[in-house]
Scaffold this active site. Structure first.
Site, PDB file in Angstrom:
ATOM      1  N   PHE A 153       4.044  33.858 -12.588  1.00  0.00           N
ATOM      2  CA  PHE A 153       2.869  34.074 -13.423  1.00  0.00           C
ATOM      3  C   PHE A 153       1.676  33.370 -13.338  1.00  0.00           C
ATOM      4  CE2 PHE A 153       7.056  35.547 -15.323  1.00  0.00           C
ATOM      5  CZ  PHE A 153       6.806  36.768 -15.261  1.00  0.00           C
ATOM      6  N   LEU A 154       1.638  32.372 -12.384  1.00  0.00           N
ATOM      7  CA  LEU A 154       0.452  31.387 -12.572  1.00  0.00           C
ATOM      8  C   LEU A 154      -0.789  32.144 -12.492  1.00  0.00           C
ATOM      9  CD1 LEU A 154      -0.297  31.051  -9.152  1.00  0.00           C
ATOM     10  CD2 LEU A 154       1.577  29.717  -8.992  1.00  0.00           C
ATOM     11  N   ARG A 155      -2.021  31.442 -12.886  1.00  0.00           N
ATOM     12  CA  ARG A 155      -3.185  31.757 -12.893  1.00  0.00           C
ATOM     13  C   ARG A 155      -4.084  30.819 -12.091  1.00  0.00           C
ATOM     14  NH1 ARG A 155      -3.875  30.832 -18.974  1.00  0.00           N
ATOM     15  NH2 ARG A 155      -2.514  29.158 -18.431  1.00  0.00           N
ATOM     16  N   ASN A 212       0.379  42.198 -15.678  1.00  0.00           N
ATOM     17  CA  ASN A 212      -0.944  42.282 -15.062  1.00  0.00           C
ATOM     18  C   ASN A 212      -1.419  43.527 -15.414  1.00  0.00           C
ATOM     19  OD1 ASN A 212      -0.942  39.846 -13.996  1.00  0.00           O
ATOM     20  ND2 ASN A 212      -0.560  40.367 -11.852  1.00  0.00           N
ATOM     21  N   LEU A 254      -9.699  39.111 -24.266  1.00  0.00           N
ATOM     22  CA  LEU A 254     -10.907  39.996 -24.839  1.00  0.00           C
ATOM     23  C   LEU A 254     -12.169  39.661 -24.617  1.00  0.00           C
ATOM     24  CD1 LEU A 254      -9.610  41.114 -28.414  1.00  0.00           C
ATOM     25  CD2 LEU A 254      -9.442  42.657 -26.239  1.00  0.00           C
ATOM     26  N   CYS A 264      -5.018  39.616  -7.768  1.00  0.00           N
ATOM     27  CA  CYS A 264      -3.868  40.140  -8.433  1.00  0.00           C
ATOM     28  C   CYS A 264      -4.275  41.550  -9.204  1.00  0.00           C
ATOM     29  CB  CYS A 264      -3.233  39.255  -9.373  1.00  0.00           C
ATOM     30  SG  CYS A 264      -2.360  37.708  -8.524  1.00  0.00           S
TER      31      CYS A 264
HETATM   32  C1  UDX Z   1      -3.681  36.945 -12.792  1.00  0.00           C
HETATM   33  C2  UDX Z   1      -2.408  36.682 -14.198  1.00  0.00           C
HETATM   34  O1  UDX Z   1      -3.090  36.530 -15.488  1.00  0.00           O
HETATM   35  C3  UDX Z   1      -1.523  35.987 -13.497  1.00  0.00           C
HETATM   36  O2  UDX Z   1      -0.345  35.826 -14.611  1.00  0.00           O
HETATM   37  C4  UDX Z   1      -0.880  36.270 -12.467  1.00  0.00           C
HETATM   38  O3  UDX Z   1       0.290  35.471 -12.034  1.00  0.00           O
HETATM   39  C5  UDX Z   1      -1.881  36.704 -11.444  1.00  0.00           C
HETATM   40  O4  UDX Z   1      -2.833  37.252 -12.091  1.00  0.00           O
HETATM   41  P1  UDX Z   1      -5.629  35.333 -12.152  1.00  0.00           P
HETATM   42  O5  UDX Z   1      -5.920  36.380 -11.458  1.00  0.00           O
HETATM   43  O6  UDX Z   1      -5.520  33.796 -11.584  1.00  0.00           O
HETATM   44  O7  UDX Z   1      -4.211  35.417 -12.850  1.00  0.00           O
HETATM   45  O8  UDX Z   1      -6.830  34.964 -13.234  1.00  0.00           O
HETATM   46  P2  UDX Z   1      -6.889  35.555 -15.010  1.00  0.00           P
HETATM   47  O9  UDX Z   1      -7.035  34.395 -15.761  1.00  0.00           O
HETATM   48  O10 UDX Z   1      -5.751  36.599 -15.214  1.00  0.00           O
HETATM   49  O11 UDX Z   1      -8.105  36.464 -14.784  1.00  0.00           O
HETATM   50  C6  UDX Z   1      -8.233  37.550 -14.002  1.00  0.00           C
HETATM   51  C7  UDX Z   1      -9.610  38.082 -14.171  1.00  0.00           C
HETATM   52  O12 UDX Z   1      -9.886  38.836 -15.304  1.00  0.00           O
HETATM   53  C8  UDX Z   1     -10.809  37.244 -13.905  1.00  0.00           C
HETATM   54  O13 UDX Z   1     -11.728  37.841 -12.913  1.00  0.00           O
HETATM   55  C9  UDX Z   1     -11.332  37.093 -15.161  1.00  0.00           C
HETATM   56  O14 UDX Z   1     -12.814  36.466 -15.177  1.00  0.00           O
HETATM   57  C10 UDX Z   1     -11.356  38.256 -15.794  1.00  0.00           C
HETATM   58  N1  UDX Z   1     -11.121  38.330 -17.462  1.00  0.00           N
HETATM   59  C11 UDX Z   1     -10.194  37.579 -17.833  1.00  0.00           C
HETATM   60  C12 UDX Z   1     -12.025  38.682 -18.107  1.00  0.00           C
HETATM   61  O15 UDX Z   1     -12.849  39.456 -17.813  1.00  0.00           O
HETATM   62  N2  UDX Z   1     -11.917  38.809 -19.359  1.00  0.00           N
HETATM   63  C13 UDX Z   1     -10.906  38.026 -20.117  1.00  0.00           C
HETATM   64  O16 UDX Z   1     -11.005  38.034 -21.188  1.00  0.00           O
HETATM   65  C14 UDX Z   1      -9.804  37.290 -19.210  1.00  0.00           C
END
Ligand code: UDX
Length: 440
Positions: A153-155, A212, A254, A264
């Site tokens: 689940f890493l980000r 996701n 949010l 992802c």
């Molecule tokens: C995601 C999942 O969080 C992670 O658990 C999984 O393993 C891989 O996919 P990641 O893609 O690295 O991780 O980033 P994340 O922090 O989830 O953000 C995803 C996207 O959503 C980004 O473009 C971010 O800018 C956007 N985002 C996030 C928003 O627009 N609003 C938010 O409130 C949160």
């Protein structure tokens, strides 16, 4: 007890996991067929930007606990546990996930397995993939291969921390021996009290994609509210704060703005829809079509706002602040800022991109966009500034100084992170997604 581990596929997920396993004390063999990535890792260079991971890689290389090689040999064959971390990108021309790399990795591994070895799939796969891999590997190996599913689940941006201190460890297994080996591999993490969920294999496969899909839905929910806010004089940022205090809702994920991107969330919700369709339950996750559409409409909104500010776009200078899909990453996959930049450039705008770490990734991905490493130079003579990625340095940038350099003091805050008052006091017209901001 320490185990010998192989990690197959050293992209974000695999490289981070390999380093994390070595940090936990295990002997790790990283396997990566891409010569460029392999050579970089061998010499201690990460082929992507990830805070803290480069230092950790350096440390584990120096400790001798990690080695890298291009393919399997007797060394990797002696491992007790093999993690498959290869990518499952979106298939061209389809929503489905491309599982061919996972299948190829499993086939290549099977002849090298010792019968007690455990294979742990970490890639995000359509439910049912593990059963197919198990069948294929068993056929090649000539004995019942121990396969588990162990989603990650890493980000990006906090990848190592997420790996070493995860919220939970999930494993889907067909036998107890496999669970025991996984438990040994993660013992130092489990000893911290980390929840350990032993599930059936299809549930473990579904956990990642369900998580996701939920996160994407949460982001698109607030971005749908932003659409309503924009035509009703409301403020989606304040709205998110207000509903987020309800503990049942929570304030995380949010943040309203130009939406989600990356390797992802977008492809996982599409892959989920495609798999559900194959299983005859497409309607169960049909709502994800809307989640995807809401997300993509935010990009349209920025392009429309830019056009209404610029009038004729041709020849106008647009500065994009931040191009990666999120801060602390140089990942441009499905980046909203990149798509917006490309669309404006296609309409004739002269786009200059600033980003603290992603300019070389951009040069490879789309050399046609202008690149500028100095923020001050990037905004010079701009007709419009767009904030596309919420890098910290944009939040603290001096609007007076930047205002003295641009041609027109108009900024579109695509991530709702700028301090509107101080930017307005410096003479800027501030436009933000999901908010109705009164400008002088
Ligand atoms: C995601 C999942 O969080 C992670 O658990 C999984 O393993 C891989 O996919 P990641 O893609 O690295 O991780 O980033 P994340 O922090 O989830 O953000 C995803 C996207 O959503 C980004 O473009 C971010 O800018 C956007 N985002 C996030 C928003 O627009 N609003 C938010 O409130 C949160």
């Amino acid at each position: 007890m320490l185990v010998k581990v192989s990690v197959i596929g050293l992209g974000y997920l695999g490289a981070t996991h390999a380093v994390a396993m070595a940090e936990l004390g295990h002997e790790v063999v990283g396997i990566e067929p891409d010569v460029r990535k392999l050579e970089a890792l061998k010499s201690g260079i990460l082929p992507f930007h990830e805070p803290g991971l480069d230092q950790a890689l350096h440390n584990v290389l120096a400790s001798g606990r990690i080695t890298f090689q291009g393919e399997h040999d007797e060394n990797s064959a002696s491992a007790d546990l093999h993690f498959i971390c290869v990518g499952t990108p979106q298939l061209k021309g389809s929503d489905a996930a491309d599982t061919s790399y996972v299948l190829a990795a499993a086939k290549a591994l099977a002849p090298h397995l010792k019968p007690s070895a455990v294979v742990a799939g970490k890639s995000t796969v359509p439910v049912g993939t593990a059963a197919e891999l198990q069948r294929v590997m068993t056929e090649v190996a000539g004995f019942d291969v121990n396969l588990v599913w162990n989603p990650e689940f890493l980000r990006e941006g906090t990848a190592l921390e997420d790996s070493l201190r995860p919220d939970r460890i999930v494993v889907g297994a067909w036998n107890d021996h496999s669970v025991d080996v996984i438990r040994e591999a993660y013992a130092p993490i489990l000893n911290l009290g980390t929840p350990f969920l032993v599930l059936d294999v299809p549930t473990a496969e579904l956990v990642k994609v369900a998580a996701n899909a939920f996160l994407a839905t949460k982001i698109s929910f607030i971005n749908a509210m932003a659409e309503v806010a924009e035509v009703s004089g409301a403020d989606a940022v304040a709205l998110a704060r207000a509903i987020g205090y309800d503990e049942r809702i929570g304030n995380k994920f949010l943040r309203t703005g130009i939406g989600f991107g990356g390797g992802c969330l977008p492809k996982d919700i599409r892959g989920f829809m495609a798999r559900a369709e194959e299983l005859g339950v497409g309607s169960a996750v049909e709502f994800l079509k809307d989640v995807d559409a809401i997300n993509l409409r935010r990009r349209d909104r920025v392009v429309a706002l830019a056009k209404s500010e610029l009038g004729d776009v041709r020849g106008k200078r647009v500065t994009m602040l931040g191009i990666s899909f999120k801060p602390d990453s140089d990942d441009l996959r499905d980046s909203p800022a990149l798509e917006i930049s490309q669309r404006l450039a296609k309409e004739g705008a002269v786009v200059t991109v600033h980003d603290p770490v992603s300019l070389s990734a951009l040069a490879e991905r789309d050399p046609s966009l202008g690149r500028e490493a100095e923020l001050i130079e990037a905004v010079r003579e701009a007709d419009l500034v767009i904030l596309g990625t919420e890098w910290k340095q944009y939040k603290v940038a001096d609007p007076v100084l930047l205002g003295s350099l641009v041609a027109t003091k108009t900024v579109i805050d695509g991530r709702n992170v700028l301090d509107v008052d101080s930017w307005q006091q410096a003479g800027w017209k501030v436009i933000a997604l999901g908010r109705t901001i009164k400008n002088a």
